[in-house]
Design a protein around this motif. Structure first.
Motif, mmCIF file in Angstrom:
data_model
loop_
_atom_site.group_PDB
_atom_site.id
_atom_site.type_symbol
_atom_site.label_atom_id
_atom_site.label_comp_id
_atom_site.label_asym_id
_atom_site.label_seq_id
_atom_site.Cartn_x
_atom_site.Cartn_y
_atom_site.Cartn_z
ATOM 1 N N LEU A 1 0.835 -1.203 0.000
ATOM 2 C CA LEU A 1 0.000 0.000 0.000
ATOM 3 C C LEU A 1 0.871 1.255 0.000
ATOM 4 C CD1 LEU A 1 -2.711 1.387 0.100
ATOM 5 C CD2 LEU A 1 -2.770 1.043 2.578
ATOM 6 N N ALA A 2 1.967 1.234 0.769
ATOM 7 C CA ALA A 2 2.886 2.377 0.763
ATOM 8 C C ALA A 2 3.528 2.549 -0.613
ATOM 9 C CB ALA A 2 3.962 2.189 1.829
ATOM 10 N N GLY A 3 3.919 1.428 -1.257
ATOM 11 C CA GLY A 3 4.480 1.520 -2.603
ATOM 12 C C GLY A 3 3.481 2.059 -3.609
ATOM 13 N N LEU A 4 2.207 1.695 -3.439
ATOM 14 C CA LEU A 4 1.173 2.220 -4.340
ATOM 15 C C LEU A 4 1.052 3.734 -4.195
ATOM 16 C CD1 LEU A 4 -1.209 1.818 -6.291
ATOM 17 C CD2 LEU A 4 -2.656 1.379 -4.283
ATOM 18 N N ILE A 5 1.121 4.228 -2.969
ATOM 19 C CA ILE A 5 1.041 5.683 -2.747
ATOM 20 C C ILE A 5 2.223 6.385 -3.401
ATOM 21 C CG2 ILE A 5 1.165 7.446 -0.950
ATOM 22 C CD1 ILE A 5 -0.460 5.563 0.838
ATOM 23 N N VAL A 6 3.412 5.796 -3.288
ATOM 24 C CA VAL A 6 4.587 6.379 -3.937
ATOM 25 C C VAL A 6 4.398 6.431 -5.444
ATOM 26 C CG1 VAL A 6 7.042 6.049 -4.400
ATOM 27 C CG2 VAL A 6 6.157 5.727 -2.086
#
Length: 545
Positions: A242-247
């Motif tokens: 999820l953090a990678g998706l936000i990035v």
């Protein structure tokens, strides 16, 4: 009865057209002025003065004094890198500011000890503007969205912290803490689409036979000095994917924090604050920071390196976004436009050729190729100049450069004999033309000819090896995304945000150049960073990529 209507005729001379066209300006030179009489020259000067004032007024228009959008403002009017970020003061931190006699108002209020307290003079400077974001002491807002927990994961201490013995099969234990982690599940071929998964992590403390009570300690990564304030450990509400998706949404797809909030709510029904999104980006950059050194080592070993730069803003400060493109490796740096970035990025030197524009800093590298597209655009500008002489010379330069490019491209398809010897007449004519006009009174023509002579070896290098590129389009295409991001967001707002943008963009574009999933690699790297493990190696170049 016949009615006669009198029509007033204005017999004043008709006012001439104010603006001179390009067609008019091409015919005006010293000889043309010498053929005009004194009165005609005076009238022409009045029209030229009016045109100049109008052009200068339009040139000085920006978002402050016209309806022009802020994105059209010239970046060169911003403070440059290297200037003081804070205004210098004449007093040291240990020295109280001095106030001149007479600046203290007579109606000073008494302090707690009875002594008069001086008020600030009426002409004193206003306090500094408040920093962006939530102010210290403000109550803020907490999360009010409650998500259903899908799984529970218990974490136990492995050994006793006192006697270093393993625990019994069923020790006396008690949960003392934990956190909920929201994650995006990997794609499932049988059930495609994005799905959220909430895992509740519980931390336990266990009592050993020796009487000592030990607690499970979650792993914590080492925070580099430049990433202070970006806490990096395993206890994160947003999972690695999820953090990678936000990035990816913020860096690759250039969405604002508000639009990412809206998208996550529309697609996943997830409510996240803009502050959490921004904090996630900075934390992720701190976790994958060691990858930057791996990228820098790869561009040093590259056989061909494309290099270019474009303006960037950091809270109003004029910086430059640099891109180093080694075909399958992309590295961005943001800093001043000086030789420092170029030298520091290539500390071990460069093994291959350097493709660049005419920036003087690049001339220190001898094995260089000059982008001919830049020269063609400048020659075309000379050919379209309003000065007849400059236009004629510019057209000759444009024709010769175009002929050299066509010959080089043709040599790639067929047998390339000695291309430099074959094009020797055109090269001799081109060099003679530049030498003849390098001191031309027409500034643009003289500058272009001197630039050609200074970069002569870099310009003709593709004639010796037709396989070399003729343009720097590879680097310019990469910078186009940075230019769009700058226009949408007006740059970054802090040094840490600037570094995070360059680092994460380098990883994303390197993965794209190698035709692998940037999201998957970011997720793996973030998971390793949270566990305090070494960074995974850079993805290999895919076969056929």
């Amino acid at each position: 009865m016949i009615c006669i209507r009198l029509i007033a005729v204005d017999r004043r001379p008709t006012r001439l057209a104010m603006h001179l066209t390009d067609h008019d300006l091409r015919q005006l030179d010293r000889d043309a002025l010498s053929r005009l009489g004194e009165e005609a020259v005076r009238r022409l000067a009045e029209r030229l003065l009016a045109d100049l004032k109008d052009a200068r007024d339009r040139l000085n228009q920006d978002s402050r004094n016209s309806s022009c959008p802020p994105g059209s403002d010239s970046v060169y009017r911003q403070p440059r890198a290297g200037s003081e970020r804070d205004p210098p003061t004449d007093t040291t931190p240990d020295e109280p500011p001095t106030v001149a006699v007479g600046e203290i108002e007579e109606t000073a209020e008494a302090g707690d000890d009875g002594a008069p307290v001086a008020k600030a003079p009426s002409g004193a400077a206003a306090p500094a503007a408040r920093r962006p974001g939530r102010q210290p002491g403000a109550p803020g807002f907490g999360r009010n969205q409650k998500l259903t927990v899908n799984a529970v994961l218990d974490h136990w201490p492995a050994r006793c912290a006192a006697c270093d013995e393993p625990f019994a099969a069923e020790p006396v234990a008690q949960a003392y803490g934990g956190y909920d982690e929201i994650e995006v599940l990997p794609a499932d071929p049988n059930a495609p689409g994005l799905r959220l998964w909430v895992t509740q992590h519980r931390f336990w403390e266990a009592q050993c036979g020796c009487g000592h009570c030990s607690r499970y300690q979650p792993p914590r990564a080492v925070v580099l000095p430049e990433w202070e304030g970006a806490r990096v450990d395993a206890q994160q509400m947003l999972g690695p994917r999820l953090a990678g998706l936000i990035v990816m949404l913020c860096l690759r797809y250039r969405l604002s924090r508000a639009k990412v909030q809206e998208l996550l709510w529309e697609l996943l029904g997830l409510q996240l604050s803009a502050e959490l999104l921004d904090q996630t980006i900075r934390q992720n950059a701190g976790q994958v920071a060691p990858v930057e050194e791996l990228l820098r080592e790869e561009i040093e070993r590259a056989g061909l390196l494309h290099l270019d730069e474009t303006p960037w803003r950091e809270s109003g400060l004029l910086l430059w976004l640099w891109v180093f493109n080694a075909v399958t490796t992309v590295v961005y740096f943001i800093g001043a436009r000086s030789a420092e970035i170029f030298v520091n990025a290539l500390q071990g030197g460069l093994a291959g050729c350097l493709m660049s524009d005419g920036y003087a800093v690049y001339r220190s590298y001898l094995n260089r190729i000059r982008c001919l597209a830049h020269l063609l655009r400048k020659a075309r500008g000379l050919a379209e100049a309003t000065c007849r002489h400059t236009s004629q010379v510019g057209q000759q330069l444009l024709d010769l450069l175009g002929a050299l490019m066509q010959a080089t491209q043709a040599a790639r398809d067929g047998p390339s004999e000695d291309l430099a010897e074959q094009q020797a007449p055109n090269l001799a004519q081109l060099k003679a033309l530049c030498e003849r006009h390098q001191n031309s009174p027409f500034a643009k023509l003289g500058e272009f000819c001197r630039e050609m002579l200074n970069d002569w070896e870099a310009i003709i290098r593709p004639l010796l090896d037709p396989s070399l590129p003729l343009t720097n389009h590879a680097a310019e295409r990469l910078l186009r995304h940075g230019v769009i991001a700058r226009r949408l967001s007006f740059g970054t707002r802090s040094e840490q945000g600037t570094r995070a943008f360059a680092l994460l963009a380098s990883i994303i574009d390197t993965c794209r150049a190698r035709k692998v999933s940037a999201w998957d690699y970011l997720s793996t790297a973030l998971q390793a960073g949270r566990q305090g493990l070494p960074m995974p190696p850079l993805p290999a170049v895919s076969v056929g990529g």
